[in-house]
Design a protein around this motif. Structure first.
Motif, PDB file in Angstrom:
ATOM      1  N   ALA A 112      12.293  -6.916   0.533  1.00  0.00           N
ATOM      2  CA  ALA A 112      12.481  -5.863   1.444  1.00  0.00           C
ATOM      3  C   ALA A 112      12.092  -4.402   1.123  1.00  0.00           C
ATOM      4  O   ALA A 112      11.148  -3.652   2.143  1.00  0.00           O
ATOM      5  CB  ALA A 112      14.134  -5.500   1.689  1.00  0.00           C
ATOM      6  N   GLN A 113      11.869  -4.414  -0.129  1.00  0.00           N
ATOM      7  CA  GLN A 113      11.041  -3.347  -0.736  1.00  0.00           C
ATOM      8  C   GLN A 113       9.825  -3.370  -0.837  1.00  0.00           C
ATOM      9  O   GLN A 113       8.913  -2.355  -0.130  1.00  0.00           O
ATOM     10  CB  GLN A 113      11.246  -3.205  -2.288  1.00  0.00           C
ATOM     11  CG  GLN A 113      10.526  -1.905  -2.904  1.00  0.00           C
ATOM     12  CD  GLN A 113      10.940  -1.941  -4.415  1.00  0.00           C
ATOM     13  OE1 GLN A 113      11.613  -2.925  -5.090  1.00  0.00           O
ATOM     14  NE2 GLN A 113      10.602  -1.028  -5.271  1.00  0.00           N
ATOM     15  N   VAL A 114       9.234  -4.761  -0.704  1.00  0.00           N
ATOM     16  CA  VAL A 114       7.680  -5.024  -0.352  1.00  0.00           C
ATOM     17  C   VAL A 114       7.242  -4.630   1.075  1.00  0.00           C
ATOM     18  O   VAL A 114       6.146  -4.033   1.191  1.00  0.00           O
ATOM     19  CB  VAL A 114       7.236  -6.477  -0.733  1.00  0.00           C
ATOM     20  CG1 VAL A 114       5.917  -6.847  -0.435  1.00  0.00           C
ATOM     21  CG2 VAL A 114       7.485  -6.500  -2.327  1.00  0.00           C
ATOM     22  N   ARG A 115       8.005  -5.161   1.942  1.00  0.00           N
ATOM     23  CA  ARG A 115       7.818  -4.828   3.438  1.00  0.00           C
ATOM     24  C   ARG A 115       7.662  -3.219   3.521  1.00  0.00           C
ATOM     25  O   ARG A 115       6.997  -2.822   4.510  1.00  0.00           O
ATOM     26  CB  ARG A 115       8.789  -5.497   4.086  1.00  0.00           C
ATOM     27  CG  ARG A 115       8.701  -7.065   4.145  1.00  0.00           C
ATOM     28  CD  ARG A 115       9.691  -8.007   5.010  1.00  0.00           C
ATOM     29  NE  ARG A 115       9.464  -9.360   5.025  1.00  0.00           N
ATOM     30  CZ  ARG A 115      10.364 -10.146   5.188  1.00  0.00           C
ATOM     31  NH1 ARG A 115      11.632  -9.609   5.657  1.00  0.00           N
ATOM     32  NH2 ARG A 115      10.098 -11.559   5.375  1.00  0.00           N
ATOM     33  N   ARG A 122       2.346 -14.275   4.622  1.00  0.00           N
ATOM     34  CA  ARG A 122       3.352 -14.724   5.575  1.00  0.00           C
ATOM     35  C   ARG A 122       4.616 -13.858   5.285  1.00  0.00           C
ATOM     36  O   ARG A 122       5.541 -14.031   6.277  1.00  0.00           O
ATOM     37  CB  ARG A 122       3.614 -16.426   5.463  1.00  0.00           C
ATOM     38  CG  ARG A 122       2.259 -17.120   5.733  1.00  0.00           C
ATOM     39  CD  ARG A 122       2.664 -18.532   5.607  1.00  0.00           C
ATOM     40  NE  ARG A 122       3.559 -19.129   6.593  1.00  0.00           N
ATOM     41  CZ  ARG A 122       3.714 -19.496   7.802  1.00  0.00           C
ATOM     42  NH1 ARG A 122       2.418 -19.545   8.299  1.00  0.00           N
ATOM     43  NH2 ARG A 122       4.548 -20.001   8.360  1.00  0.00           N
ATOM     44  N   ILE A 123       5.325 -13.904   4.183  1.00  0.00           N
ATOM     45  CA  ILE A 123       6.742 -13.474   3.759  1.00  0.00           C
ATOM     46  C   ILE A 123       6.352 -11.884   4.095  1.00  0.00           C
ATOM     47  O   ILE A 123       7.455 -11.346   4.864  1.00  0.00           O
ATOM     48  CB  ILE A 123       6.834 -13.558   2.617  1.00  0.00           C
ATOM     49  CG1 ILE A 123       7.102 -15.153   2.179  1.00  0.00           C
ATOM     50  CG2 ILE A 123       8.175 -12.668   2.099  1.00  0.00           C
ATOM     51  CD1 ILE A 123       7.795 -15.329   0.944  1.00  0.00           C
ATOM     52  N   THR A 124       5.535 -11.156   3.918  1.00  0.00           N
ATOM     53  CA  THR A 124       5.438  -9.808   4.051  1.00  0.00           C
ATOM     54  C   THR A 124       5.401  -9.169   5.478  1.00  0.00           C
ATOM     55  O   THR A 124       6.008  -8.384   5.969  1.00  0.00           O
ATOM     56  CB  THR A 124       4.131  -8.983   3.282  1.00  0.00           C
ATOM     57  OG1 THR A 124       4.225  -9.424   1.870  1.00  0.00           O
ATOM     58  CG2 THR A 124       3.938  -7.624   3.549  1.00  0.00           C
ATOM     59  N   PHE A 125       4.605 -10.159   6.148  1.00  0.00           N
ATOM     60  CA  PHE A 125       4.388  -9.717   7.671  1.00  0.00           C
ATOM     61  C   PHE A 125       4.992 -10.620   8.619  1.00  0.00           C
ATOM     62  O   PHE A 125       4.765 -10.688   9.886  1.00  0.00           O
ATOM     63  CB  PHE A 125       2.800  -9.752   8.043  1.00  0.00           C
ATOM     64  CG  PHE A 125       2.218  -8.862   7.257  1.00  0.00           C
ATOM     65  CD1 PHE A 125       2.348  -7.499   7.498  1.00  0.00           C
ATOM     66  CD2 PHE A 125       1.209  -9.305   6.204  1.00  0.00           C
ATOM     67  CE1 PHE A 125       1.403  -6.096   6.775  1.00  0.00           C
ATOM     68  CE2 PHE A 125       0.454  -8.166   5.622  1.00  0.00           C
ATOM     69  CZ  PHE A 125       0.627  -6.917   5.726  1.00  0.00           C
ATOM     70  N   ARG A 126       6.069 -11.399   8.064  1.00  0.00           N
ATOM     71  CA  ARG A 126       7.101 -12.366   8.648  1.00  0.00           C
ATOM     72  C   ARG A 126       6.430 -13.374   9.476  1.00  0.00           C
ATOM     73  O   ARG A 126       6.700 -13.316  10.863  1.00  0.00           O
ATOM     74  CB  ARG A 126       7.865 -11.192   9.457  1.00  0.00           C
ATOM     75  CG  ARG A 126       8.925 -10.540   8.751  1.00  0.00           C
ATOM     76  CD  ARG A 126       9.655  -9.648   9.785  1.00  0.00           C
ATOM     77  NE  ARG A 126      10.868  -8.834   9.057  1.00  0.00           N
ATOM     78  CZ  ARG A 126      10.690  -7.645   8.527  1.00  0.00           C
ATOM     79  NH1 ARG A 126       9.414  -6.872   8.435  1.00  0.00           N
ATOM     80  NH2 ARG A 126      11.607  -7.154   7.808  1.00  0.00           N
ATOM     81  N   VAL A 127       5.205 -13.896   9.006  1.00  0.00           N
ATOM     82  CA  VAL A 127       4.597 -14.810   9.828  1.00  0.00           C
ATOM     83  C   VAL A 127       5.289 -16.251   9.703  1.00  0.00           C
ATOM     84  O   VAL A 127       5.627 -16.572   8.603  1.00  0.00           O
ATOM     85  CB  VAL A 127       3.228 -15.294   9.255  1.00  0.00           C
ATOM     86  CG1 VAL A 127       2.416 -16.294  10.012  1.00  0.00           C
ATOM     87  CG2 VAL A 127       2.284 -13.776   9.564  1.00  0.00           C
ATOM     88  N   THR A 128       5.734 -16.761  10.824  1.00  0.00           N
ATOM     89  CA  THR A 128       6.410 -18.049  11.047  1.00  0.00           C
ATOM     90  C   THR A 128       5.727 -19.180  11.554  1.00  0.00           C
ATOM     91  O   THR A 128       6.439 -20.312  12.136  1.00  0.00           O
ATOM     92  CB  THR A 128       7.710 -17.788  11.444  1.00  0.00           C
ATOM     93  OG1 THR A 128       7.732 -17.354  12.744  1.00  0.00           O
ATOM     94  CG2 THR A 128       8.641 -16.734  10.724  1.00  0.00           C
ATOM     95  N   HIS A 129       4.411 -18.845  12.040  1.00  0.00           N
ATOM     96  CA  HIS A 129       3.638 -19.906  12.832  1.00  0.00           C
ATOM     97  C   HIS A 129       3.784 -21.379  12.024  1.00  0.00           C
ATOM     98  O   HIS A 129       3.349 -21.154  10.972  1.00  0.00           O
ATOM     99  CB  HIS A 129       2.398 -19.452  13.165  1.00  0.00           C
ATOM    100  CG  HIS A 129       1.657 -20.088  14.224  1.00  0.00           C
ATOM    101  ND1 HIS A 129       1.349 -21.340  14.190  1.00  0.00           N
ATOM    102  CD2 HIS A 129       1.390 -19.541  15.537  1.00  0.00           C
ATOM    103  CE1 HIS A 129       0.663 -21.639  15.656  1.00  0.00           C
ATOM    104  NE2 HIS A 129       0.890 -20.544  16.344  1.00  0.00           N
TER     105      HIS A 129
END
Length: 327
Positions: free
Chosen positions: A124-127, A290-297
Motif C-alpha cells: 500500500a505504501q509503494v502504491r 503487476r503488483i504496483t499497478f494492480r495488473v491481473t491480466h
C-alpha cells in the motif's frame, strides 16, 4: 706587315673553327641529354602505370578477401543466431512439456501476484508513493518550466531597466534647455527607452499565463517530491523489490511452475545460464509492475499499454528490458 695580317687571319679562322666545333659538340650533347630525359620520363611514367596497376590489383584482392570475410561472418552470425533460437525453442518446449506433466500431477503454478499479509502495508505504501511519483515532473518537464521562469525573469529585468533609463532621460529633459542638443538627445533617449518599456510590458502580459502555469507546476512538483521523501518512497520501493526478488528466487530454487503470463514472455520457464542475473532483475521488475499497478491480466504480463505518462515510461522500460533478454 703582310705576315702579321696573315697570322691574324689564321687565328681568326682557327677560332671560328673551334667555335663551330664546340657548338656542334654542344648541340650533340644537348640532343643526347634530351633523348635521355625523354627515355627516363617515359620509363618513370611506365613504372608509375605498372605500380598503379599492381596497387589496383592488390586492392581488388584485399577487397575480395574482406567481402569474403564479411560474408562468412554474416553466415556464421546467422547460423549462431539460428542455433541460439533453436536451442531456446527446444528449451521452452522442454519446459512446457515439463509444466504440463506437473500440472497433470496436480502441481499448481506459483502465484506471483499474491501479496503476503505481512507485505500488505508495504505494498500500500509503494502504491501511494508511486501515485505521488506519477504526478512529479520528469527532468525534461522541469527543465521546460524552469526555462519559462528564467525567460520571464529576464523579461522583467529588461523591462525595469528600460523604465529606469526612460526616467533618467525624463530627468535630463527637465534640466536641459528646450531646443538644445542635450534636450534633443534626452528626448530621443526617452522615446527609445519608454518604447522598449511599453513593448516589454506587453510581452510580460502575454507571457504571464505561461509563467503562472510553469510556476504552479514547479511548486506542485516540489510538494510532491517532499511528500515522496517524507514517506520513504525510494526505501519502500527498494524493500518491496527485495521481497519480490526473493519470491522469484525461491520459485526458481524449488523448480516451481511459473504462471502463463510469465512464461509466454521472453522470461520463459527458467533463467538461462548466461543471463541469470539479468533474468532475475527483469522478472522482479515485471512482478513489481503487476503488483504496483494492480495488473491481473492472465496472458499479458504487463497488461494493456497504459495511458499515463509515468506508467507508460515504466511499461516501455520493462518491455525494452524483456527484449534484451531475447537479444
Amino acid at each position: 706587315m703582310s705576315s702579321s695580317t696573315e697570322t691574324h687571319s689564321d687565328l681568326a679562322r682557327t677560332a671560328e673553327a673551334l667555335r663551330n666545333e664546340f657548338q656542334r659538340r654542344m648541340n650533340t650533347l644537348r640532343r643526347q641529354l634530351d633523348d635521355d630525359f625523354k627515355q627516363a620520363t617515359a620509363a618513370s611514367e611506365q613504372r608509375v602505370v605498372d605500380l598503379a596497376e599492381r596497387l589496383d590489383q592488390g586492392e581488388a584482392r584485399v577487397a575480395g578477401i574482406v567481402d569474403a570475410y564479411d560474408e562468412m561472418r554474416r553466415q556464421t552470425d546467422g547460423e549462431l543466431r539460428g542455433a541460439r533460437q533453436a536451442i531456446a525453442r527446444l528449451t521452452g518446449e522442454i519446459h512446457l512439456i515439463e509444466g504440463r506433466l506437473r500440472l497433470e500431477h496436480g502441481v499448481q503454478p506459483v502465484d506471483l501476484d499474491a501479496v503476503a499479509t505481512e507485505l500488505t502495508k508495504l505494498v500500500a505504501q509503494v502504491r501511494a508513493v508511486e501515485q505521488i511519483r506519477a504526478g512529479m515532473l520528469d527532468e525534461r518537464g522541469r527543465g521546460k518550466c524552469e526555462a519559462v521562469l528564467t525567460a520571464y525573469a529576464e523579461l522583467k529585468r529588461l523591462g525595469a531597466q528600460s523604465r529606469n533609463r526612460a526616467l533618467d532621460a525624463s530627468g535630463e529633459l527637465a534640466r536641459a534647455k528646450a531646443g538644445s542638443r542635450a534636450f534633443r538627445t534626452a528626448a530621443a533617449a526617452y522615446r527609445l527607452h519608454w518604447g522598449q518599456f511599453r513593448s516589454r510590458e506587453r510581452d510580460l502580459d502575454r507571457e504571464a499565463p505561461g509563467y503562472a502555469d510553469a510556476d504552479s507546476a514547479l511548486r506542485r512538483d516540489a510538494e510532491l517530491r517532499e511528500a515522496f521523501a517524507s514517506q520513504r518512497g525510494a526505501d519502500a520501493i527498494t524493500d518491496l523489490t527485495a521481497h519480490l526478488r526473493r519470491k522469484v528466487d525461491i520459485a526458481v530454487e524449488t523448480h516451481a511452475l511459473f504462471p502463463a503470463w510469465f512464461t509466454i514472455t521472453e522470461l520463459g520457464h527458467r533463467p538461462s545460464a548466461t543471463r541469470s542475473a539479468q533474468w532475475r532483475d527483469v522478472a522482479t521488475q515485471v512482478v513489481l509492475y503487476r503488483i504496483t499497478f494492480r495488473v491481473t491480466h492472465a496472458v499479458l504480463a504487463l497488461g494493456d499499454p497504459p495511458a499515463g505518462r509515468y506508467q507508460s515510461e515504466r511499461y516501455t522500460a520493462i518491455r525494452a528490458a524483456l527484449r534484451e533478454l531475447d537479444g
